[in-house]
Scaffold this active site. Structure first.
Site, PDB file in Angstrom:
ATOM      1  N   GLN A  66       0.576  16.022   8.419  1.00  0.00           N
ATOM      2  CA  GLN A  66      -0.393  15.312   7.578  1.00  0.00           C
ATOM      3  C   GLN A  66      -0.539  16.020   6.231  1.00  0.00           C
ATOM      4  O   GLN A  66      -0.721  17.236   6.176  1.00  0.00           O
ATOM      5  CB  GLN A  66      -1.742  15.225   8.311  1.00  0.00           C
ATOM      6  CG  GLN A  66      -2.793  14.398   7.600  1.00  0.00           C
ATOM      7  CD  GLN A  66      -2.435  12.919   7.497  1.00  0.00           C
ATOM      8  OE1 GLN A  66      -1.744  12.357   8.344  1.00  0.00           O
ATOM      9  NE2 GLN A  66      -2.895  12.271   6.444  1.00  0.00           N
ATOM     10  N   LYS A 122      -4.349   7.198  13.612  1.00  0.00           N
ATOM     11  CA  LYS A 122      -2.967   7.213  14.107  1.00  0.00           C
ATOM     12  C   LYS A 122      -2.944   7.440  15.619  1.00  0.00           C
ATOM     13  O   LYS A 122      -2.221   6.779  16.355  1.00  0.00           O
ATOM     14  CB  LYS A 122      -2.165   8.317  13.391  1.00  0.00           C
ATOM     15  CG  LYS A 122      -1.890   8.005  11.926  1.00  0.00           C
ATOM     16  CD  LYS A 122      -1.414   9.217  11.130  1.00  0.00           C
ATOM     17  CE  LYS A 122      -1.316   8.837   9.646  1.00  0.00           C
ATOM     18  NZ  LYS A 122      -0.945   9.956   8.774  1.00  0.00           N
ATOM     19  N   ASP A 175       8.077  10.208   8.736  1.00  0.00           N
ATOM     20  CA  ASP A 175       7.575   9.809   7.414  1.00  0.00           C
ATOM     21  C   ASP A 175       8.702   9.558   6.417  1.00  0.00           C
ATOM     22  O   ASP A 175       8.454   9.090   5.307  1.00  0.00           O
ATOM     23  CB  ASP A 175       6.705  10.938   6.826  1.00  0.00           C
ATOM     24  CG  ASP A 175       5.229  10.775   7.145  1.00  0.00           C
ATOM     25  OD1 ASP A 175       4.738   9.633   7.120  1.00  0.00           O
ATOM     26  OD2 ASP A 175       4.562  11.801   7.392  1.00  0.00           O
TER      27      ASP A 175
HETATM   28  N1  GUN Z   1      -1.198  11.656   3.543  1.00  0.00           N
HETATM   29  C1  GUN Z   1      -1.429  10.487   2.906  1.00  0.00           C
HETATM   30  N2  GUN Z   1      -0.513   9.569   3.253  1.00  0.00           N
HETATM   31  C2  GUN Z   1       0.313  10.165   4.128  1.00  0.00           C
HETATM   32  C3  GUN Z   1       1.460   9.715   4.849  1.00  0.00           C
HETATM   33  O1  GUN Z   1       1.932   8.579   4.742  1.00  0.00           O
HETATM   34  N3  GUN Z   1       2.015  10.633   5.677  1.00  0.00           N
HETATM   35  C4  GUN Z   1       1.542  11.894   5.792  1.00  0.00           C
HETATM   36  N4  GUN Z   1       2.187  12.722   6.600  1.00  0.00           N
HETATM   37  N5  GUN Z   1       0.493  12.335   5.148  1.00  0.00           N
HETATM   38  C5  GUN Z   1      -0.116  11.467   4.322  1.00  0.00           C
END
Ligand code: GUN
Length: 281
Positions: free
Chosen positions: A93, A49, A116
């Site tokens: 996360q 990311k 998200d």
């Molecule tokens: N862990 C696995 N997929 C995701 C996601 O799309 N966003 C976040 N914040 N954590 C994750």
């Protein structure tokens, strides 16, 4: 033979457009990522990311917090980022260490910075057929792939396997909002194959390799594989027995190179969209 749904190609196009738009901004959008603990997969995702943000001219801040971080410390960190006018988007996360109440943490994020779309305000807006500030990244990526390949969900039977808050539930609701007839299946579903065989669009978001086999799908099905698993040889694979199912499908996403690249691209788009909402409204 199925047409491959090429997530690398579509995400590249979207990211190129995004990068062009960001180039002209004197003040750049800013994404803050909080990671708690040392989960190796999470570290890899967060790095990806960060790199993608850098590539597109998005500023990113990574807040690495130790496993022993208390719930209150994490809530305080979110509060600080909520109040920081330089930060447009906040991502915590997942998964979080087990002593932390994930729901309480996600509810702490200002919905206007909820990149998200995990906050109940934004999720609730999807559930009521109202626009959230931004849509959740993976479901948004899936809807974009369907659009790009001219596969309108309207009137189709969409079967979603998996009911996670990250993918299954929101993608089912988004497909419903697109006028699909939606069935959600999960680990307690009886006669899974009977249901999946009636799918025009089949989305698997479980995390179990070889879950979807050729005798579980009908001819012409559109298959979207959200699974991220490893074969016994350590290669990345999805939930779908790709080589078995592909000859029966009209469209299918490969793993890797299908949904995965779309998720990170949606994250960048969402950061940019939140920036615009915050500065232009
Ligand atoms: N862990 C696995 N997929 C995701 C996601 O799309 N966003 C976040 N914040 N954590 C994750």
């Amino acid at each position: 033979m199925a047409q491959l749904i090429d997530g690398r190609l579509v995400s590249k196009k979207i990211c190129e457009n995004l990068s062009d738009e960001i180039l002209f901004l004197s003040k750049k959008p800013c994404l803050a990522v909080i990671i708690v603990g040392e989960d190796p997969a999470s570290r890899i995702y967060v790095n990806l990311k960060r790199k993608k943000a850098q590539e597109l001219g998005i500023k990113s801040i990574v807040e690495q917090m130790p496993t022993a971080t208390s719930q209150q410390e994490l809530l305080n960190k979110i509060e600080q980022l909520n109040n920081d006018n330089e930060v447009n988007a906040i991502l915590v996360q997942l998964p979080l260490p087990s002593h932390i109440d994930t729901k309480a943490v996600l509810e702490k994020i200002n919905p206007l910075k909820d990149v998200d779309c995990f906050h109940p305000y934004n999720m609730g807006r999807i559930a009521t057929g109202t626009k959230p500030y931004v849509y959740p990244c993976t479901p948004k990526g899936i809807i974009r792939l369907l659009e790009y390949y001219n596969i309108p969900p309207q009137g189709k039977h969409a079967v979603v396997i998996g009911r996670s808050n990250i993918v299954g539930r929101p993608v089912a609701q988004m497909l419903l909002n697109e006028n699909a007839t939606v069935t959600i299946c999960h680990s307690k579903t009886a006669n899974l194959a009977e249901i999946t065989k009636t799918a025009d669009i089949l989305i698997s978001a479980v995390g179990q390799k070889n879950l979807v086999k050729p005798d579980m799908v009908k001819e012409g099905v559109v298959v979207i594989d959200v699974g991220m698993n490893r074969t016994d040889e350590g290669k990345l694979c999805g939930d779908v027995d790709f080589y078995g199912v592909e000859p029966k499908a009209s469209f299918i996403t490969p793993v890797p190179g299908g949904v995965g690249p779309m998720t990170i691209c949606s994250l960048m788009q969402n950061t940019f969209d939140l920036y615009n909402i915050q500065y232009n409204s």
